[in-house]
Scaffold this motif. Sequence first.
Motif, PDB file in Angstrom:
ATOM      1  N   ILE A   9       0.879  -1.172   0.000  1.00 30.24           N
ATOM      2  CA  ILE A   9       0.000   0.000   0.000  1.00 30.24           C
ATOM      3  C   ILE A   9       0.914   1.218   0.000  1.00 30.24           C
ATOM      4  CG2 ILE A   9      -1.754   1.276   1.278  1.00 30.24           C
ATOM      5  CD1 ILE A   9      -2.728  -1.500   2.301  1.00 30.24           C
ATOM      6  N   GLU A  10       0.810   2.001  -1.051  1.00 25.88           N
ATOM      7  CA  GLU A  10       1.680   3.172  -1.241  1.00 25.88           C
ATOM      8  C   GLU A  10       1.763   4.028   0.022  1.00 25.88           C
ATOM      9  OE1 GLU A  10       3.855   5.695  -4.008  1.00 25.88           O
ATOM     10  OE2 GLU A  10       2.632   4.025  -4.687  1.00 25.88           O
ATOM     11  N   GLY A  11       2.989   4.291   0.459  1.00 25.03           N
ATOM     12  CA  GLY A  11       3.211   5.147   1.618  1.00 25.03           C
ATOM     13  C   GLY A  11       2.936   4.486   2.962  1.00 25.03           C
ATOM     14  N   ARG A  12       2.599   3.212   2.972  1.00 29.81           N
ATOM     15  CA  ARG A  12       2.293   2.489   4.212  1.00 29.81           C
ATOM     16  C   ARG A  12       3.086   1.180   4.231  1.00 29.81           C
ATOM     17  NH1 ARG A  12      -3.130   3.818   6.279  1.00 29.81           N
ATOM     18  NH2 ARG A  12      -2.373   2.695   8.101  1.00 29.81           N
ATOM     19  N   PRO A  13       4.365   1.223   4.581  1.00 33.19           N
ATOM     20  CA  PRO A  13       5.164  -0.011   4.575  1.00 33.19           C
ATOM     21  C   PRO A  13       4.620  -1.049   5.558  1.00 33.19           C
ATOM     22  CG  PRO A  13       6.376   1.794   5.605  1.00 33.19           C
ATOM     23  CD  PRO A  13       5.109   2.377   5.068  1.00 33.19           C
ATOM     24  N   VAL A  14       4.747  -2.299   5.184  1.00 35.90           N
ATOM     25  CA  VAL A  14       4.286  -3.396   6.042  1.00 35.90           C
ATOM     26  C   VAL A  14       5.191  -3.481   7.263  1.00 35.90           C
ATOM     27  CG1 VAL A  14       3.979  -5.899   6.213  1.00 35.90           C
ATOM     28  CG2 VAL A  14       3.295  -4.695   4.121  1.00 35.90           C
ATOM     29  N   GLN A  15       4.590  -3.406   8.437  1.00 30.66           N
ATOM     30  CA  GLN A  15       5.323  -3.520   9.701  1.00 30.66           C
ATOM     31  C   GLN A  15       5.428  -4.978  10.149  1.00 30.66           C
ATOM     32  OE1 GLN A  15       6.686  -0.669  11.059  1.00 30.66           O
ATOM     33  NE2 GLN A  15       5.854   0.237   9.194  1.00 30.66           N
ATOM     34  N   ARG A  16       4.346  -5.733   9.838  1.00 28.66           N
ATOM     35  CA  ARG A  16       4.310  -7.129  10.296  1.00 28.66           C
ATOM     36  C   ARG A  16       3.337  -7.932   9.435  1.00 28.66           C
ATOM     37  NH1 ARG A  16       2.290  -9.076  16.121  1.00 28.66           N
ATOM     38  NH2 ARG A  16       2.796 -11.262  15.878  1.00 28.66           N
ATOM     39  N   TYR A  17       3.773  -9.117   9.017  1.00 29.24           N
ATOM     40  CA  TYR A  17       2.921 -10.046   8.275  1.00 29.24           C
ATOM     41  C   TYR A  17       2.277 -11.000   9.273  1.00 29.24           C
ATOM     42  CZ  TYR A  17       5.262  -8.438   4.045  1.00 29.24           C
ATOM     43  OH  TYR A  17       5.730  -7.653   3.016  1.00 29.24           O
ATOM     44  N   LEU A  18       0.968 -11.151   9.189  1.00 28.81           N
ATOM     45  CA  LEU A  18       0.247 -11.968  10.169  1.00 28.81           C
ATOM     46  C   LEU A  18      -0.269 -13.284   9.615  1.00 28.81           C
ATOM     47  CD1 LEU A  18      -1.717  -9.037  11.805  1.00 28.81           C
ATOM     48  CD2 LEU A  18       0.374 -10.133  12.634  1.00 28.81           C
ATOM     49  N   GLY A  19      -0.212 -13.478   8.318  1.00 28.83           N
ATOM     50  CA  GLY A  19      -0.623 -14.748   7.732  1.00 28.83           C
ATOM     51  C   GLY A  19      -1.725 -14.603   6.693  1.00 28.83           C
ATOM     52  N   VAL A  20      -2.003 -15.702   6.047  1.00 20.80           N
ATOM     53  CA  VAL A  20      -3.024 -15.755   5.002  1.00 20.80           C
ATOM     54  C   VAL A  20      -4.408 -15.808   5.635  1.00 20.80           C
ATOM     55  CG1 VAL A  20      -3.938 -17.155   3.101  1.00 20.80           C
ATOM     56  CG2 VAL A  20      -1.474 -16.882   3.369  1.00 20.80           C
ATOM     57  N   VAL A  21      -5.323 -15.032   5.077  1.00 10.60           N
ATOM     58  CA  VAL A  21      -6.722 -15.069   5.511  1.00 10.60           C
ATOM     59  C   VAL A  21      -7.592 -15.339   4.288  1.00 10.60           C
ATOM     60  CG1 VAL A  21      -6.520 -13.650   7.584  1.00 10.60           C
ATOM     61  CG2 VAL A  21      -6.820 -12.542   5.384  1.00 10.60           C
ATOM     62  N   THR A  22      -8.745 -15.958   4.538  1.00 11.27           N
ATOM     63  CA  THR A  22      -9.652 -16.318   3.448  1.00 11.27           C
ATOM     64  C   THR A  22     -11.097 -15.989   3.814  1.00 11.27           C
ATOM     65  OG1 THR A  22      -9.959 -18.550   4.315  1.00 11.27           O
ATOM     66  CG2 THR A  22      -8.179 -18.249   2.705  1.00 11.27           C
ATOM     67  N   GLY A  23     -11.903 -15.943   2.812  1.00  7.00           N
ATOM     68  CA  GLY A  23     -13.349 -15.826   2.980  1.00  7.00           C
ATOM     69  C   GLY A  23     -14.002 -16.627   1.874  1.00  7.00           C
ATOM     70  N   GLU A  24     -14.941 -17.482   2.216  1.00 10.10           N
ATOM     71  CA  GLU A  24     -15.632 -18.298   1.220  1.00 10.10           C
ATOM     72  C   GLU A  24     -17.133 -18.224   1.432  1.00 10.10           C
ATOM     73  OE1 GLU A  24     -11.708 -19.935   2.209  1.00 10.10           O
ATOM     74  OE2 GLU A  24     -13.478 -20.123   3.439  1.00 10.10           O
ATOM     75  N   VAL A  25     -17.852 -18.157   0.332  1.00 12.05           N
ATOM     76  CA  VAL A  25     -19.310 -18.138   0.374  1.00 12.05           C
ATOM     77  C   VAL A  25     -19.820 -19.041  -0.744  1.00 12.05           C
ATOM     78  CG1 VAL A  25     -21.367 -16.707   0.068  1.00 12.05           C
ATOM     79  CG2 VAL A  25     -19.403 -15.797   1.295  1.00 12.05           C
ATOM     80  N   ILE A  26     -20.814 -19.858  -0.432  1.00 10.93           N
ATOM     81  CA  ILE A  26     -21.468 -20.673  -1.453  1.00 10.93           C
ATOM     82  C   ILE A  26     -22.923 -20.244  -1.519  1.00 10.93           C
ATOM     83  CG2 ILE A  26     -22.154 -22.985  -2.157  1.00 10.93           C
ATOM     84  CD1 ILE A  26     -19.626 -24.031  -0.775  1.00 10.93           C
ATOM     85  N   LEU A  27     -23.352 -19.876  -2.715  1.00  7.47           N
ATOM     86  CA  LEU A  27     -24.711 -19.381  -2.928  1.00  7.47           C
ATOM     87  C   LEU A  27     -25.448 -20.321  -3.870  1.00  7.47           C
ATOM     88  CD1 LEU A  27     -23.575 -15.749  -3.624  1.00  7.47           C
ATOM     89  CD2 LEU A  27     -24.729 -16.505  -1.565  1.00  7.47           C
ATOM     90  N   GLY A  28     -26.684 -20.647  -3.514  1.00  8.24           N
ATOM     91  CA  GLY A  28     -27.512 -21.476  -4.383  1.00  8.24           C
ATOM     92  C   GLY A  28     -28.140 -20.636  -5.468  1.00  8.24           C
ATOM     93  N   ALA A  29     -28.323 -21.237  -6.627  1.00 15.69           N
ATOM     94  CA  ALA A  29     -28.979 -20.538  -7.733  1.00 15.69           C
ATOM     95  C   ALA A  29     -30.462 -20.892  -7.725  1.00 15.69           C
ATOM     96  CB  ALA A  29     -28.344 -20.940  -9.057  1.00 15.69           C
TER      97      ALA A  29
END
Length: 105
Positions: A9-29
């Motif tokens: 993110i421009e101008g906001r250096p990463v101070q600490r990496y905390l890990g991979v995060v996910t989000g999943e949604v399954i929707l019926g048609a």
Amino acid sequence: MLVSTTSLIEGRPVQRYLGVVTGEVILGANIVRDLFASITDIFGGRSGKYEEVLARGREQAMRELEDKARALGANAVIGVDIDYETIGARGSMLMVSVSGTAVIV
């Protein structure tokens, strides 16, 4: 919560990496929505109902991703990837999955 598909993110250096995060949604048609989408496909144009379902699924998956990042103490998620898949009998369900790296910037 800052969310970006880029690795920084421009101008906001990463101070600490905390890990991979996910989000999943399954929707019926819905069968009625499928019928109208088929008619739209036959005559051309956009299928507004499917677009609504896609948008709702993406928003829910992103919310879940942000909630998981917040739980780790993150204030940003970088490198976000959004995927759409159809699953189930004859593609009757839509899966939206998002993933990224939770960080402190």
